[in-house]
Scaffold this motif. Structure first.
Motif, PDB file in Angstrom:
ATOM      1  N   VAL A  13       0.834  -1.206   0.000  1.00  0.00           N
ATOM      2  CA  VAL A  13       0.000   0.000   0.000  1.00  0.00           C
ATOM      3  C   VAL A  13       0.871   1.259   0.000  1.00  0.00           C
ATOM      4  O   VAL A  13       1.647   1.479   0.935  1.00  0.00           O
ATOM      5  N   PRO A  14       0.776   2.098  -1.028  1.00  0.00           N
ATOM      6  CA  PRO A  14       1.517   3.372  -1.008  1.00  0.00           C
ATOM      7  C   PRO A  14       0.892   4.330  -0.001  1.00  0.00           C
ATOM      8  O   PRO A  14      -0.326   4.350   0.188  1.00  0.00           O
ATOM      9  N   GLY A  18       5.713   7.096   4.250  1.00  0.00           N
ATOM     10  CA  GLY A  18       6.885   6.272   4.011  1.00  0.00           C
ATOM     11  C   GLY A  18       6.935   5.024   4.870  1.00  0.00           C
ATOM     12  O   GLY A  18       8.005   4.479   5.118  1.00  0.00           O
ATOM     13  N   VAL A  19       5.775   4.579   5.339  1.00  0.00           N
ATOM     14  CA  VAL A  19       5.690   3.381   6.170  1.00  0.00           C
ATOM     15  C   VAL A  19       5.425   2.172   5.279  1.00  0.00           C
ATOM     16  O   VAL A  19       4.556   2.207   4.402  1.00  0.00           O
ATOM     17  N   TYR A  20       6.198   1.099   5.509  1.00  0.00           N
ATOM     18  CA  TYR A  20       5.952  -0.138   4.774  1.00  0.00           C
ATOM     19  C   TYR A  20       4.627  -0.723   5.253  1.00  0.00           C
ATOM     20  O   TYR A  20       4.458  -1.039   6.434  1.00  0.00           O
ATOM     21  N   CYS A  21       3.683  -0.867   4.334  1.00  0.00           N
ATOM     22  CA  CYS A  21       2.360  -1.395   4.675  1.00  0.00           C
ATOM     23  C   CYS A  21       1.978  -2.421   3.620  1.00  0.00           C
ATOM     24  O   CYS A  21       1.891  -2.096   2.431  1.00  0.00           O
ATOM     25  N   LYS A  22       1.741  -3.659   4.065  1.00  0.00           N
ATOM     26  CA  LYS A  22       1.390  -4.731   3.144  1.00  0.00           C
ATOM     27  C   LYS A  22       0.141  -5.442   3.626  1.00  0.00           C
ATOM     28  O   LYS A  22       0.054  -5.846   4.783  1.00  0.00           O
ATOM     29  N   LEU A  23      -0.821  -5.588   2.741  1.00  0.00           N
ATOM     30  CA  LEU A  23      -2.067  -6.284   3.039  1.00  0.00           C
ATOM     31  C   LEU A  23      -2.151  -7.539   2.173  1.00  0.00           C
ATOM     32  O   LEU A  23      -1.693  -7.542   1.031  1.00  0.00           O
ATOM     33  N   ALA A  24      -2.737  -8.586   2.718  1.00  0.00           N
ATOM     34  CA  ALA A  24      -2.864  -9.843   1.987  1.00  0.00           C
ATOM     35  C   ALA A  24      -4.187 -10.503   2.331  1.00  0.00           C
ATOM     36  O   ALA A  24      -4.694 -10.381   3.453  1.00  0.00           O
ATOM     37  N   ALA A  25      -4.739 -11.226   1.350  1.00  0.00           N
ATOM     38  CA  ALA A  25      -5.983 -11.975   1.559  1.00  0.00           C
ATOM     39  C   ALA A  25      -5.940 -13.227   0.691  1.00  0.00           C
ATOM     40  O   ALA A  25      -5.393 -13.204  -0.424  1.00  0.00           O
ATOM     41  N   ALA A  64      -2.258  -8.097   7.769  1.00  0.00           N
ATOM     42  CA  ALA A  64      -1.791  -6.722   7.630  1.00  0.00           C
ATOM     43  C   ALA A  64      -0.440  -6.618   8.316  1.00  0.00           C
ATOM     44  O   ALA A  64      -0.283  -7.081   9.452  1.00  0.00           O
ATOM     45  N   ASN A  65       0.538  -6.007   7.640  1.00  0.00           N
ATOM     46  CA  ASN A  65       1.895  -5.932   8.159  1.00  0.00           C
ATOM     47  C   ASN A  65       2.423  -4.507   7.989  1.00  0.00           C
ATOM     48  O   ASN A  65       2.317  -3.924   6.906  1.00  0.00           O
ATOM     49  N   PHE A  66       2.990  -3.942   9.075  1.00  0.00           N
ATOM     50  CA  PHE A  66       3.480  -2.570   9.066  1.00  0.00           C
ATOM     51  C   PHE A  66       4.909  -2.537   9.617  1.00  0.00           C
ATOM     52  O   PHE A  66       5.209  -3.200  10.605  1.00  0.00           O
ATOM     53  N   ASP A  67       5.765  -1.731   8.975  1.00  0.00           N
ATOM     54  CA  ASP A  67       7.154  -1.580   9.398  1.00  0.00           C
ATOM     55  C   ASP A  67       7.424  -0.096   9.616  1.00  0.00           C
ATOM     56  O   ASP A  67       7.392   0.697   8.668  1.00  0.00           O
TER      57      ASP A  67
END
Length: 223
Positions: A13-14, A18-25, A64-67
């Motif tokens: 997800v942009p 500037g946080v790494y954000c990734k969603l998956a299903a 959901a994953n955030f860095d």
């Protein structure tokens, strides 16, 4: 990871922070879980030594994953995972947190990684499980660490039997290890662990592992 026939979609997800954000299903057939067919709960219980909950119908997963960077030397990774079946009769929840500190211009690294699991099964209660892992890398070749694991089990509803062994509703274990890295894909690890299972049996174990990886990517295996 979910080992089944199905499809999984990831989206990086942009965002303006500037946080790494990734969603998956994902959507899966749900026909097997760890090699056990539907209706094979009793065989699974005998093999694993604990009550087994089968999935009904299709299975669904989400994550959901955030860095978050914390200055130039640290970062915090937080995530949430879920899995459920048709009708949401069995739901798995998982929350994870990893905090890493790196010393600049060196291989020094301190990492704390923990995860909490919750099972919400229809008619079986809501047992939880967790682990917490702390590792320290003093240089390029060595790593030391310690880990704590604990899990609750589904309650038994069997008739009382004086001859039956005492059965607890939880298990736990602690372990410590030291690792020597020879290359990015080869390491030797010695570990000592102590655990208590649901039958009140305490086990002390010492293991030595030699682990190597094959392939074009020369990244350290624990990554």
């Amino acid at each position: 990871a979910w080992y089944d026939d199905g499809i999984n979609v990831d989206w990086l997800v942009p965002n303006p922070w500037g946080v790494y954000c990734k969603l998956a299903a994902g959507v899966w057939s749900g026909e097997t879980l760890e090699g056990h067919e539907h209706g094979d709960e009793h065989a699974a219980e005998e093999e694993h030594g604990a009550p087994f909950i089968a999935w009904r119908g299709n299975a669904y997963t989400a994550r959901a994953n955030f860095d978050f960077p914390v200055g130039e030397m640290s970062n915090v990774v937080a995530g949430y995972s879920a899995g459920w079946d048709d009708g949401s009769r069995t739901i798995l929840h998982g929350g994870d947190l990893t905090i890493t500190y790196r010393r600049p211009m060196s291989y020094h690294r301190l990492r704390w990684q923990s995860e909490l699991f919750l099972v919400d099964a229809e008619g079986e209660g809501s047992p939880i499980g967790l682990y917490s892992l702390l590792t320290f890398t003093p240089d390029k070749y060595w790593e030391i660490g310690a880990r704590y694991d604990r899990s609750e089990l589904f309650a038994h509803h069997e008739e009382e039997d004086e001859a039956a062994p005492v059965v607890n509703d939880e298990e736990w274990g602690v372990s410590a290890f030291v690792t020597r890295y020879f290359t990015h894909s080869l390491y030797l690890r010695a570990e000592y662990s102590r655990s208590l299972d649901r039958f009140d049996v305490c086990e002390n174990r010492a293991t030595v592992q030699l682990v190597w990886g094959l392939g074009p990517h020369a990244h350290r295996l624990e990554e």
